[in-house]
Motif scaffolding. Structure first.
Motif, PDB file in Angstrom:
ATOM      1  N   ILE A  62       3.127  -3.059   1.168  1.00  0.00           N
ATOM      2  CA  ILE A  62       2.213  -2.083   0.264  1.00  0.00           C
ATOM      3  C   ILE A  62       3.304  -1.391  -0.835  1.00  0.00           C
ATOM      4  CG2 ILE A  62       0.668  -0.038   0.136  1.00  0.00           C
ATOM      5  CD1 ILE A  62      -0.531  -2.301   1.555  1.00  0.00           C
ATOM      6  N   ARG A  63       4.419  -1.071  -0.615  1.00  0.00           N
ATOM      7  CA  ARG A  63       5.126  -0.796  -1.908  1.00  0.00           C
ATOM      8  C   ARG A  63       5.436  -1.734  -2.595  1.00  0.00           C
ATOM      9  NH1 ARG A  63       7.324   4.475  -0.833  1.00  0.00           N
ATOM     10  NH2 ARG A  63       7.157   5.212   1.009  1.00  0.00           N
ATOM     11  N   ASP A  64       5.619  -3.004  -1.977  1.00  0.00           N
ATOM     12  CA  ASP A  64       6.001  -4.187  -2.971  1.00  0.00           C
ATOM     13  C   ASP A  64       4.703  -4.522  -3.860  1.00  0.00           C
ATOM     14  OD1 ASP A  64       8.852  -3.813  -2.230  1.00  0.00           O
ATOM     15  OD2 ASP A  64       8.601  -5.484  -0.704  1.00  0.00           O
ATOM     16  N   GLY A  65       3.744  -4.569  -3.035  1.00  0.00           N
ATOM     17  CA  GLY A  65       2.600  -4.815  -3.720  1.00  0.00           C
ATOM     18  C   GLY A  65       2.043  -3.992  -4.676  1.00  0.00           C
ATOM     19  N   LEU A  66       2.228  -2.707  -4.692  1.00  0.00           N
ATOM     20  CA  LEU A  66       2.067  -1.788  -5.786  1.00  0.00           C
ATOM     21  C   LEU A  66       3.007  -2.171  -6.977  1.00  0.00           C
ATOM     22  CD1 LEU A  66       1.414   1.490  -4.091  1.00  0.00           C
ATOM     23  CD2 LEU A  66      -0.100   0.081  -5.341  1.00  0.00           C
ATOM     24  N   LEU A  67       4.205  -2.422  -6.714  1.00  0.00           N
ATOM     25  CA  LEU A  67       5.273  -2.815  -7.732  1.00  0.00           C
ATOM     26  C   LEU A  67       4.551  -3.920  -8.563  1.00  0.00           C
ATOM     27  CD1 LEU A  67       7.957  -2.556  -9.342  1.00  0.00           C
ATOM     28  CD2 LEU A  67       8.922  -3.872  -7.411  1.00  0.00           C
ATOM     29  N   ARG A  68       4.121  -4.991  -7.826  1.00  0.00           N
ATOM     30  CA  ARG A  68       3.878  -6.268  -8.453  1.00  0.00           C
ATOM     31  C   ARG A  68       2.466  -5.975  -9.336  1.00  0.00           C
ATOM     32  NH1 ARG A  68       5.835  -8.422  -3.321  1.00  0.00           N
ATOM     33  NH2 ARG A  68       3.759  -8.131  -2.519  1.00  0.00           N
ATOM     34  N   LEU A  69       1.708  -5.277  -8.597  1.00  0.00           N
ATOM     35  CA  LEU A  69       0.339  -5.128  -9.507  1.00  0.00           C
ATOM     36  C   LEU A  69       0.634  -4.200 -10.606  1.00  0.00           C
ATOM     37  CD1 LEU A  69      -1.985  -4.356  -6.374  1.00  0.00           C
ATOM     38  CD2 LEU A  69      -1.969  -6.257  -8.253  1.00  0.00           C
ATOM     39  N   SER A  70       1.867  -3.255 -10.446  1.00  0.00           N
ATOM     40  CA  SER A  70       1.891  -2.355 -11.881  1.00  0.00           C
ATOM     41  C   SER A  70       2.482  -3.274 -12.845  1.00  0.00           C
ATOM     42  CB  SER A  70       2.900  -1.475 -11.213  1.00  0.00           C
ATOM     43  OG  SER A  70       4.242  -1.967 -11.252  1.00  0.00           O
ATOM     44  N   GLN A  71       3.163  -4.430 -12.611  1.00  0.00           N
ATOM     45  CA  GLN A  71       3.671  -5.287 -13.758  1.00  0.00           C
ATOM     46  C   GLN A  71       2.680  -6.165 -14.556  1.00  0.00           C
ATOM     47  OE1 GLN A  71       6.355  -7.551 -11.263  1.00  0.00           O
ATOM     48  NE2 GLN A  71       8.003  -5.975 -11.151  1.00  0.00           N
TER      49      GLN A  71
END
Length: 455
Positions: free
Chosen positions: A305-314
């Protein structure tokens, strides 16, 4: 090196089918019949755009009504505390941004999740023993709306469903439907100060449920959940193994006789994405500074979930860098009197509005405990000439130049929402006009029956 010769066989220059042969070093290889393409414009809106629907805009835009030209318009519809100028942000907040702007140090791109120092400032502000936070638990976003969008996008897939309050903030549905996510509405109970109907909530859960949205304090209700009620909500989430998306943009905006409890402080096992921002408490909605706080002490979200939020924020590279640069000072140096004064004004307006509307036959306001709103029930049986809350509020505009949002916008017909951020004299004038309107159209039980017989 191979040489290539393309031979095209076909009658004339406009053959619909082309027989294409490819020759390489004397060997011929047929690619078969290829359809000719005549270029033409065929630009269409995406499916995502077609599925994006804002019920507030749809209803308000369909209200083709002009206000009474003899009365100045009073709008109690927009949840923007800056509209009338009576609730300015604090001077310390403004100075912080001015100094950052003048420094020239924050004009470039920031990391998509926000500057590390700014994430540390948010973590430090909200950190507590019951819900510890570090910088890595904070994602900075372009307002709380983007925080909600990212949280939904990381938790739910097309075809899954989310649980959303009714009445509730319309953006949840707008975002979910655009992503192909089903919305299931759970009921809030006006007779219990808008507590959640927990049995109804739990009955909606199935194998496709991706998350539960909890909005506290509430827009549009102005309600604030007690600690015991929040614990019961968490118990449902824990039993069903459903993460919570907590919309806490109005956190700490509660009146003196009430206490706000961040939901993450009451659970150690339910994973929670808490969405907040500067917009409401600091009275700067246009600055578009929000955040997601990741509470995951059992490591249920894990790195995924943390990695997913990072990717989505980009996708949009984060919020305004100028406001980021001022964030630590805004959070930690805004004087407590500023918050107190804002809440005093809101509480006074809420009390005035509640008292005035409670005295009007046919209306039943529900007393708010925080945020910036008050919900009012229309006893439609006493206003038989109106089909619903939309017609009621339309006529209120045309006759009295008072605009309140019909609660159909929030999936809750036969109520309307009042925004209590306007100046006191406007609140009093608006309530006086609403009283005049209701007295004009109110029918007692006998009058309503006679009107029905005349139809």
């Amino acid at each position: 090196m191979d040489s290539y010769l393309i031979q095209v066989n076909g009658p004339g220059d406009h053959a619909p089918l082309l027989d294409v042969h490819l020759k390489t070093n004397g060997n011929s290889m047929s690619l078969g019949k290829v359809k000719g393409r005549k270029p033409r414009w065929a630009v269409r809106a995406s499916e995502m755009s077609k599925k994006t629907f804002n019920p507030v805009r749809a209803i308000v835009d369909s209200m083709k009504v002009e206000p009474n030209p003899k009365k100045a318009m009073i709008s109690l519809s927009l949840g923007d505390p800056t509209v009338f100028g009576n609730l300015p942000t604090n001077d310390e907040v403004t100075r912080a941004v001015k100094e950052v702007l003048d420094s020239g140090r924050y004009n470039g791109y920031a990391p998509s999740v926000g500057y590390q120092s700014c994430r540390e400032a948010v973590a430090a502000y909200y950190n507590c023993p019951e819900a510890p936070l570090e910088a890595q638990d904070v994602i900075l976003t372009s307002g709380c709306s983007q925080a909600i969008e990212l949280a939904l996008a990381v938790l739910a897939n097309p075809g899954q469903n989310i649980l959303v309050p009714r009445p509730g903030f319309s953006l949840y549905k707008t975002l979910a439907l655009s992503m192909g996510i089903e919305v299931k509405l759970y009921n809030l109970l006006p007779e219990k100060s808008w507590e959640i109907d927990l049995k109804h909530l739990e009955s909606l859960v199935d194998e496709k449920t991706a998350c539960l949205i909890v909005n506290n304090p509430s827009n549009p209700c102005g309600s604030v959940f007690s600690k015991s009620h929040l614990q019961k909500i968490l118990a449902v989430a824990s039993r069903q193994c459903i993460p919570i998306l907590a919309d806490e943009i109005y956190g700490d905006m509660v009146f003196a006789d009430c206490k706000y409890e961040p939901i993450a402080t009451l659970s150690t096992n339910v994973p929670i994405l808490s969405c907040g921002g500067l917009a409401k408490r600091w009275l700067v909605p246009g600055w578009r500074m929000g955040w997601i706080l990741i509470h995951d002490r059992r490591d249920i979200f894990g790195n995924e979930i943390r990695d997913g939020l990072l990717r989505l924020s980009q996708r949009i590279l984060g919020p305004c860098t100028i406001v980021q640069g001022a964030l630590e000072r805004i959070l930690h140096q805004t004087p407590p009197e500023f918050y107190h004064n804002t809440l005093s004004i809101l509480k006074s307006n809420a009390d005035l509005c509640y008292a005035a509307l409670s005295a009007i036959p046919g209306l039943q306001p529900v007393r708010p405990a925080g945020a910036m709103y008050l919900m009012v029930e229309i006893e439609m049986e006493h206003f038989p000439e109106f089909e619903n809350d939309v017609e009621f509020t339309e006529r209120l505009i045309s006759e009295q130049s008072v605009f309140c949002l019909p609660a159909t916008c929030f999936e809750y017909p036969n109520f309307f929402r009042v925004v209590i951020t306007v100046p006191e004299e406007m609140i009093l004038e608006a309530c006086s006009r609403i009283q005049e309107f209701c007295e004009m159209h109110y029918q007692g039980a006998e009058g309503a029956q006679d009107l029905e017989c005349d139809k």
